[in-house]
Design a protein around this motif. Structure first.
Motif, PDB file in Angstrom:
ATOM      1  N   GLU A 172       0.820  -1.211   0.000  1.00 43.08           N
ATOM      2  CA  GLU A 172       0.000   0.000   0.000  1.00 43.08           C
ATOM      3  C   GLU A 172       0.852   1.259   0.000  1.00 43.08           C
ATOM      4  O   GLU A 172       0.316   2.374   0.006  1.00 43.08           O
ATOM      5  N   ALA A 173       2.159   1.110   0.031  1.00 40.01           N
ATOM      6  CA  ALA A 173       3.070   2.243   0.149  1.00 40.01           C
ATOM      7  C   ALA A 173       3.913   2.382  -1.116  1.00 40.01           C
ATOM      8  O   ALA A 173       3.653   1.741  -2.138  1.00 40.01           O
ATOM      9  N   TYR A 174       4.922   3.224  -1.030  1.00 38.81           N
ATOM     10  CA  TYR A 174       5.899   3.397  -2.091  1.00 38.81           C
ATOM     11  C   TYR A 174       7.291   3.086  -1.553  1.00 38.81           C
ATOM     12  O   TYR A 174       7.634   3.477  -0.430  1.00 38.81           O
ATOM     13  N   ALA A 175       8.099   2.395  -2.339  1.00 42.01           N
ATOM     14  CA  ALA A 175       9.530   2.304  -2.084  1.00 42.01           C
ATOM     15  C   ALA A 175      10.174   3.508  -2.767  1.00 42.01           C
ATOM     16  O   ALA A 175       9.966   3.738  -3.959  1.00 42.01           O
ATOM     17  N   LEU A 176      10.923   4.270  -1.994  1.00 40.04           N
ATOM     18  CA  LEU A 176      11.552   5.484  -2.494  1.00 40.04           C
ATOM     19  C   LEU A 176      13.040   5.242  -2.726  1.00 40.04           C
ATOM     20  O   LEU A 176      13.735   4.691  -1.867  1.00 40.04           O
ATOM     21  N   VAL A 177      13.531   5.667  -3.893  1.00 40.61           N
ATOM     22  CA  VAL A 177      14.965   5.726  -4.167  1.00 40.61           C
ATOM     23  C   VAL A 177      15.255   7.176  -4.554  1.00 40.61           C
ATOM     24  O   VAL A 177      14.894   7.621  -5.650  1.00 40.61           O
ATOM     25  N   TRP A 178      15.900   7.896  -3.654  1.00 43.41           N
ATOM     26  CA  TRP A 178      16.133   9.328  -3.830  1.00 43.41           C
ATOM     27  C   TRP A 178      17.635   9.548  -3.986  1.00 43.41           C
ATOM     28  O   TRP A 178      18.411   9.312  -3.056  1.00 43.41           O
ATOM     29  N   THR A 179      18.056   9.984  -5.149  1.00 41.52           N
ATOM     30  CA  THR A 179      19.467  10.213  -5.421  1.00 41.52           C
ATOM     31  C   THR A 179      19.852  11.627  -5.029  1.00 41.52           C
ATOM     32  O   THR A 179      19.227  12.599  -5.473  1.00 41.52           O
ATOM     33  N   VAL A 180      20.901  11.742  -4.208  1.00 43.38           N
ATOM     34  CA  VAL A 180      21.391  13.047  -3.774  1.00 43.38           C
ATOM     35  C   VAL A 180      22.909  13.069  -3.949  1.00 43.38           C
ATOM     36  O   VAL A 180      23.567  12.018  -3.970  1.00 43.38           O
ATOM     37  N   PRO A 181      23.505  14.253  -4.080  1.00 39.47           N
ATOM     38  CA  PRO A 181      24.971  14.320  -4.127  1.00 39.47           C
ATOM     39  C   PRO A 181      25.570  13.756  -2.835  1.00 39.47           C
ATOM     40  O   PRO A 181      24.982  13.886  -1.753  1.00 39.47           O
ATOM     41  N   ASN A 182      26.736  13.160  -2.945  1.00 40.95           N
ATOM     42  CA  ASN A 182      27.372  12.567  -1.766  1.00 40.95           C
ATOM     43  C   ASN A 182      27.476  13.550  -0.610  1.00 40.95           C
ATOM     44  O   ASN A 182      27.280  13.183   0.559  1.00 40.95           O
ATOM     45  N   ALA A 183      27.777  14.802  -0.929  1.00 38.57           N
ATOM     46  CA  ALA A 183      27.992  15.798   0.118  1.00 38.57           C
ATOM     47  C   ALA A 183      26.726  16.108   0.910  1.00 38.57           C
ATOM     48  O   ALA A 183      26.812  16.628   2.037  1.00 38.57           O
ATOM     49  N   LYS A 184      25.574  15.787   0.354  1.00 40.64           N
ATOM     50  CA  LYS A 184      24.315  16.091   1.040  1.00 40.64           C
ATOM     51  C   LYS A 184      23.671  14.867   1.689  1.00 40.64           C
ATOM     52  O   LYS A 184      22.650  14.994   2.366  1.00 40.64           O
ATOM     53  N   ALA A 185      24.235  13.695   1.473  1.00 41.49           N
ATOM     54  CA  ALA A 185      23.586  12.460   1.931  1.00 41.49           C
ATOM     55  C   ALA A 185      23.426  12.419   3.443  1.00 41.49           C
ATOM     56  O   ALA A 185      22.349  12.096   3.956  1.00 41.49           O
ATOM     57  N   GLU A 186      24.472  12.745   4.182  1.00 41.74           N
ATOM     58  CA  GLU A 186      24.393  12.683   5.642  1.00 41.74           C
ATOM     59  C   GLU A 186      23.348  13.646   6.175  1.00 41.74           C
ATOM     60  O   GLU A 186      22.619  13.334   7.122  1.00 41.74           O
ATOM     61  N   ALA A 187      23.256  14.822   5.577  1.00 45.62           N
ATOM     62  CA  ALA A 187      22.259  15.800   6.029  1.00 45.62           C
ATOM     63  C   ALA A 187      20.850  15.307   5.780  1.00 45.62           C
ATOM     64  O   ALA A 187      19.949  15.490   6.618  1.00 45.62           O
ATOM     65  N   VAL A 188      20.620  14.659   4.634  1.00 41.35           N
ATOM     66  CA  VAL A 188      19.287  14.114   4.341  1.00 41.35           C
ATOM     67  C   VAL A 188      18.941  12.986   5.316  1.00 41.35           C
ATOM     68  O   VAL A 188      17.812  12.902   5.821  1.00 41.35           O
ATOM     69  N   LEU A 189      19.903  12.146   5.619  1.00 40.78           N
ATOM     70  CA  LEU A 189      19.660  11.053   6.568  1.00 40.78           C
ATOM     71  C   LEU A 189      19.370  11.585   7.961  1.00 40.78           C
ATOM     72  O   LEU A 189      18.635  10.958   8.730  1.00 40.78           O
TER      73      LEU A 189
END
Length: 384
Positions: free
Chosen positions: A211-228
């Motif tokens: 019932e949901a979505y699997a998300l694959v969100w591509t971000v620049p390496n430098a921003k990955a930790e901030a998104v997490l």
């Protein structure tokens, strides 16, 4: 301790298990060496299976165990953020029951591991491979199991372990991107629709899963930790800003994980008796979800070649060359296509942005072009 088999498969993951299952019932003696002590997967990723992959899984007997955990993709909406143009692929227009399916990696592996265990192959779990080499007569696998050193010889050694056991020269292209993955829910039901959304920072995919979505969100390496590190509320707000309004508000998000994105091409083993398949041969960017599907086709076509070959030729230089030649169009085409998509769409160049929009609009307006692209996604090189 020394033993000889016809075919040794190094790696009992999904691709290695698929090869063993495809060889079931033959008169070849097959051994599968798996480093883990049991056949279980602790992997949070969702896997996109093409329609062609489903047909292979049906032939392997694995689909019946997986069907209830898989969600069909009946349409795919492709667009770019900040630019015009979009395309929509519909299963009904292409005459197929679905464009693909989405399932959890663990469920996929459980289904294939079940077929591996029923295949009649000699399964060696807890096998820590230390060396692989080849002679003109046979391949040799050295490994340790339960503290005992073993030597296994085989007419053909197939590497299906991601390239861990036989280091070799690799061409590595680092995209400077990280895939942030999780499961999200939206205000509107997905109705079996998937999204591929291109942004200047990289592609974003929403794949229907239950019932949901699997998300694959591509971000620049430098921003990955901030998104997490974002709170759930901030993460959902950022996601809504990048994706837009098509599914309404994003309501919830599961725990997040991240994977660096690279394209890796391993040089074919420069000796008879050795072949690489799946991620041991090539690793792709996840855009368009082609990686596992390509590896599954590797296993399937190698099995067909083994079935058709004279047993005396198994693993010979001629046999290995025949496999490489048969797979080259599909592998090279799949890698070139995904790489081109990433390079063309992961930027905000004015000319490219308008060219992309024109290309998407043109594909949507020309059914033959749309059908050719969709069939390439579903079936690989043989679709052309």
């Amino acid at each position: 301790m020394t033993e000889h088999v016809d075919i040794a498969i190094v790696g009992g993951g999904p691709v290695g298990a698929a090869l063993a299952a495809a060889l079931a019932g033959g008169d070849y003696r097959v051994a599968v060496l798996e480093a883990r002590s049991r056949l279980a997967a602790q992997d949070p990723r969702a896997i996109a299976l093409s329609q062609g992959a489903r047909l292979i899984l049906e032939r392997l007997g694995a689909w019946s165990d997986l069907a209830d955990q898989a969600t069909a993709i009946e349409s795919i909406h492709v667009s770019q953020r900040g630019g015009f143009g979009r395309a929509e692929l519909l299963a009904a227009e292409l005459g197929v029951p679905a464009l693909g399916y989405v399932t959890r990696y663990g469920d996929l592996y459980a289904a294939l591991a079940g077929q591996l265990q029923q295949s009649g192959a000699m399964l060696l779990t807890g096998a820590q491979v230390s060396a692989i080499r080849s002679t003109s007569a046979y391949g040799v696998v050295e490994f340790q199991r339960d503290g005992i050193d073993h030597l296994l010889s085989a007419d053909l050694v197939v590497l299906a372990d991601g390239g861990k056991s036989l280091p070799g020269r690799q061409a590595v292209k680092d995209y400077g991107q990280t895939a942030v993955i999780c499961t999200v829910t939206t205000a509107q039901p997905h109705r079996q629709r998937a999204y591929e959304r291109f942004t200047p920072e990289g592609p974003m995919a929403l794949l229907p899963l239950g019932e949901a979505y699997a998300l694959v969100w591509t971000v620049p390496n430098a921003k990955a930790e901030a998104v997490l590190a974002l709170t759930d509320a901030a993460f959902l707000a950022r996601l809504h800003e990048r994706f837009g309004e098509r599914q309404g508000r994003f309501l919830t998000a599961s725990g997040r994980a991240a994977f660096p994105l690279r394209m890796i091409t391993s040089e074919p083993a420069q000796a008879p008796r050795l072949l690489r398949i799946g991620n041991a041969a090539q690793t792709l960017h996840p855009v368009a979800g082609q990686g596992f599907n390509l590896g599954l086709r590797d296993a399937w076509h190698l099995a067909q070649l083994i079935w058709d070959a004279d047993k005396a030729m198994l693993g010979s230089a001629e046999f290995c060359a025949r496999y490489q030649a048969r797979r080259a169009p599909d592998v090279r085409g799949g890698m070139a296509m995904t790489d081109l998509m990433v390079e063309l769409f992961s930027n905000d160049h004015f000319v490219l942005r308008h060219g992309r929009g024109l290309g998407l609009a043109l594909m949507d307006a020309l059914p033959p072009l749309k059908k050719a692209f969709a069939r390439k996604m579903m079936f690989g090189a043989q679709a052309w």
